[in-house]
Design a protein around this motif. Structure first.
Motif, PDB file in Angstrom:
ATOM      1  N   LEU A  22      -5.458   5.528  -4.409  1.00 36.74           N
ATOM      2  CA  LEU A  22      -4.976   5.061  -3.103  1.00 36.74           C
ATOM      3  C   LEU A  22      -6.031   4.221  -2.374  1.00 36.74           C
ATOM      4  CD1 LEU A  22      -2.987   8.170  -1.840  1.00 36.74           C
ATOM      5  CD2 LEU A  22      -2.059   5.958  -2.568  1.00 36.74           C
ATOM      6  N   GLY A  41       1.024   7.403  -0.893  1.00 40.44           N
ATOM      7  CA  GLY A  41       1.348   7.637  -2.293  1.00 40.44           C
ATOM      8  C   GLY A  41       2.267   8.844  -2.447  1.00 40.44           C
ATOM      9  N   ARG A  53       0.818  -1.219   0.000  1.00 39.53           N
ATOM     10  CA  ARG A  53       0.000   0.000   0.000  1.00 39.53           C
ATOM     11  C   ARG A  53       0.845   1.260   0.000  1.00 39.53           C
ATOM     12  NH1 ARG A  53      -4.587  -2.313   3.932  1.00 39.53           N
ATOM     13  NH2 ARG A  53      -5.416  -3.772   2.402  1.00 39.53           N
TER      14      ARG A  53
END
Ligand SMILES: [Zn+2]
Lengths: 114, 155
Positions: free
Chosen positions: B28, B78, B11
């Protein structure tokens, strides 16, 4: 009314209510996120619009439960209601498509998609 | 609970395609949930952004909300290849995004504690100019781990 759409409205309403709650929490404000008051009022209005989109009976149940428990919806996990931590009767567990309330505490139950 | 232990390599995307704020949030969120659940989370996150941007300044944003769609606290990270407009408080574009979703029932207030911690870490990252430093998700996690240790020592 379309059952799926009702469920989607109900879930978003609940998420928004939690959002509104957090905004008012002093601990949240202390972290340092700025919330504009005007925007907050707009959110309250959107929340009320969403409530009106629910079938009247369900909207009333939701508001009653919110008043009583603060959070009107409880997720179901491993057959337990996470609102009152009671095990749900097995015959309920097969009806995850409908809007059902917990036979013990009355909260609206939410089954997660697996 | 350590912040670094809440991060997972899967992630962390350090080469996120730049785009509109909404598109980046969407990407995301989809690293955490799919379909209907993801859409619920996105709707709630965007409502949160309407209240005031979670772009805290100096290139970092921390979109967050609680949602029925998650069963435990989830974090996605991110970094965009180019800075994007996030309507941040300092009006500067954003390139590092920490996205946090917590379940509605949250005993011990893990959500707010984690959120507070991420804000602190984010400030360290900007102060030390580290946004572009980690090259891999592993490096990113170990950077967070180091910063966290540093903050603890100072207390
Ligand atoms: Zn119950």
């Amino acid at each position: 009314m379309n059952e799926d759409l009702t469920q989607a409205h109900l879930k978003l309403l609940f998420d928004l209510d939690n959002l509104i709650d957090d905004m008012e929490e002093p601990k949240y404000q202390k972290i340092g996120f700025k919330v504009e008051n005007e925007a907050r009022l707009l959110l309250l209005r959107k929340r009320n619009d969403l409530l009106k989109k629910l079938p009247k009976e369900l909207a009333e149940i939701y508001e009653r439960l919110k008043k009583r428990y603060h959070q009107a919806i409880a997720p179901v996990e491993n057959g337990f209601c996470l609102g009152c931590f009671q095990q749900l009767p097995t015959q309920l567990l097969t009806r995850s498509q409908e809007i059902i309330t917990c036979p013990n505490c009355g909260r609206i139950l939410y089954w997660r998609k697996k | 609970m350590n912040l670094s232990s809440l991060l997972s390599k899967k992630r962390i995307n350090l080469s996120l395609k730049p785009g509109k704020k909404e598109a980046v949030i969407r990407e995301l969120v989809y690293s955490i949930k799919k379909g209907e659940d993801a859409e619920l989370i996105i709707s709630t996150l965007l409502k949160r952004e309407e209240l005031g941007s979670t772009g805290i300044g100096k290139g970092i944003a921390i979109p967050h909300c609680r949602s029925l769609a998650v069963e435990k606290l989830e974090i996605a990270v991110g970094r965009t290849l180019k800075p994007i407009n996030f309507k941040s408080i300092d009006k500067k574009p954003v390139s590092l995004i920490f996205l946090i979703i917590a379940p509605p029932q949250d005993p011990g207030n893990q959500y707010l504690i984690t959120l507070g911690k991420i804000v602190q870490i984010a400030k360290e990252i900007t102060k030390k100019n580290l946004i572009q430093k980690p090259k891999t998700p592993e490096e990113f996690i170990s950077l967070i781990n180091d910063l966290e240790k540093g903050l603890k020592r100072r207390k």
